[in-house]
Motif scaffolding. Structure first.
Motif, PDB file in Angstrom:
ATOM      1  N   UNK A  32      20.752  35.861  83.708  1.00 21.06           N
ATOM      2  CA  UNK A  32      19.803  36.896  84.612  1.00 21.06           C
ATOM      3  C   UNK A  32      19.337  35.835  85.840  1.00 21.06           C
ATOM      4  N   UNK A  33      19.030  36.420  87.100  1.00 21.91           N
ATOM      5  CA  UNK A  33      18.383  35.710  87.992  1.00 21.91           C
ATOM      6  C   UNK A  33      18.988  36.122  89.327  1.00 21.91           C
ATOM      7  N   UNK A  34      18.285  35.950  90.404  1.00 19.30           N
ATOM      8  CA  UNK A  34      18.627  36.483  91.653  1.00 19.30           C
ATOM      9  C   UNK A  34      19.936  35.798  92.397  1.00 19.30           C
ATOM     10  N   UNK A  35      20.257  34.917  91.731  1.00 22.00           N
ATOM     11  CA  UNK A  35      21.677  34.192  92.426  1.00 22.00           C
ATOM     12  C   UNK A  35      22.735  34.659  91.820  1.00 22.00           C
ATOM     13  N   UNK A  36      22.750  35.335  90.825  1.00 25.93           N
ATOM     14  CA  UNK A  36      23.992  35.857  90.128  1.00 25.93           C
ATOM     15  C   UNK A  36      24.483  36.942  90.806  1.00 25.93           C
ATOM     16  N   UNK A  37      24.055  37.963  91.251  1.00 25.47           N
ATOM     17  CA  UNK A  37      24.495  39.055  92.038  1.00 25.47           C
ATOM     18  C   UNK A  37      25.484  38.387  93.245  1.00 25.47           C
ATOM     19  N   UNK A  38      24.602  37.348  93.837  1.00 29.04           N
ATOM     20  CA  UNK A  38      25.369  36.749  95.357  1.00 29.04           C
ATOM     21  C   UNK A  38      26.447  35.964  94.912  1.00 29.04           C
ATOM     22  N   UNK A  39      26.629  35.497  93.626  1.00 33.25           N
ATOM     23  CA  UNK A  39      27.675  34.764  93.382  1.00 33.25           C
ATOM     24  C   UNK A  39      28.809  35.522  92.551  1.00 33.25           C
ATOM     25  N   UNK A  40      28.598  36.679  92.665  1.00 27.12           N
ATOM     26  CA  UNK A  40      29.989  37.569  91.844  1.00 27.12           C
ATOM     27  C   UNK A  40      31.158  37.456  92.584  1.00 27.12           C
ATOM     28  N   UNK A  71      26.693  38.759  82.485  1.00 32.88           N
ATOM     29  CA  UNK A  71      25.838  38.532  83.689  1.00 32.88           C
ATOM     30  C   UNK A  71      24.948  39.722  83.951  1.00 32.88           C
ATOM     31  N   UNK A  72      23.999  39.664  84.057  1.00 30.78           N
ATOM     32  CA  UNK A  72      22.790  40.730  84.597  1.00 30.78           C
ATOM     33  C   UNK A  72      22.935  40.517  86.008  1.00 30.78           C
ATOM     34  N   UNK A  73      23.093  41.772  86.819  1.00 28.08           N
ATOM     35  CA  UNK A  73      23.145  41.753  88.157  1.00 28.08           C
ATOM     36  C   UNK A  73      21.969  42.461  88.793  1.00 28.08           C
ATOM     37  N   UNK A  75      18.391  43.168  90.119  1.00 30.65           N
ATOM     38  CA  UNK A  75      17.619  42.461  90.464  1.00 30.65           C
ATOM     39  C   UNK A  75      16.050  42.933  90.081  1.00 30.65           C
ATOM     40  N   UNK A  76      15.954  44.044  89.399  1.00 32.37           N
ATOM     41  CA  UNK A  76      14.866  44.603  88.876  1.00 32.37           C
ATOM     42  C   UNK A  76      14.492  44.271  87.331  1.00 32.37           C
ATOM     43  N   UNK A  77      15.493  43.467  86.912  1.00 37.34           N
ATOM     44  CA  UNK A  77      15.291  43.463  85.297  1.00 37.34           C
ATOM     45  C   UNK A  77      14.082  42.710  84.955  1.00 37.34           C
ATOM     46  N   UNK A  78      13.615  41.868  85.643  1.00 41.28           N
ATOM     47  CA  UNK A  78      12.126  41.363  85.006  1.00 41.28           C
ATOM     48  C   UNK A  78      11.106  42.455  85.384  1.00 41.28           C
ATOM     49  N   UNK A  79      11.263  43.230  86.144  1.00 45.13           N
ATOM     50  CA  UNK A  79      10.381  44.334  86.243  1.00 45.13           C
ATOM     51  C   UNK A  79      10.380  45.430  85.218  1.00 45.13           C
ATOM     52  N   UNK A  80      11.606  45.651  84.835  1.00 45.79           N
ATOM     53  CA  UNK A  80      12.135  46.453  83.808  1.00 45.79           C
ATOM     54  C   UNK A  80      11.407  46.327  82.519  1.00 45.79           C
TER      55      UNK A  80
END
Length: 94
Positions: A32-40, A71-73, A75-80
């Protein structure tokens, strides 16, 4: 820059495989993390993360095949997670 990202993803995949073996994470390994979706796009295009995770030359490849890499994409996973924790805590105090 592309080669550096591929190298980073390969190292990340290898380390995820190592942690999966150390802990026998039968439920899976989650990145998880903010970079994962950008690297997909690079992950999908090269497949380097999954290839490095499975350690094809390793005698433990069969074990790793049984442990999914996710891969968790979102971006709100921490908030959830924080919201879920707060809900659980409020239920305990009733």
């Amino acid at each position: 820059a592309h080669e550096a990202v591929v190298l980073f993803l390969s190292i990340l995949g290898q380390e995820c495989g190592n942690w999966a073996l150390r802990s026998l994470a039968k439920g899976g390994v989650y990145i998880a993390g903010g970079i994962t979706p950008r690297l997909m796009p690079i992950i999908s295009q090269t497949g380097c993360l999954g290839t490095a995770y499975l350690h094809k030359a390793s005698r433990f490849t069969d074990v790793l095949n049984e442990i999914p890499l996710k891969l968790i994409t979102d971006g709100n996973v921490g908030l959830m997670g924080a919201c879920l924790y707060a809900q659980e805590q409020s239920m305990l105090k009733r």
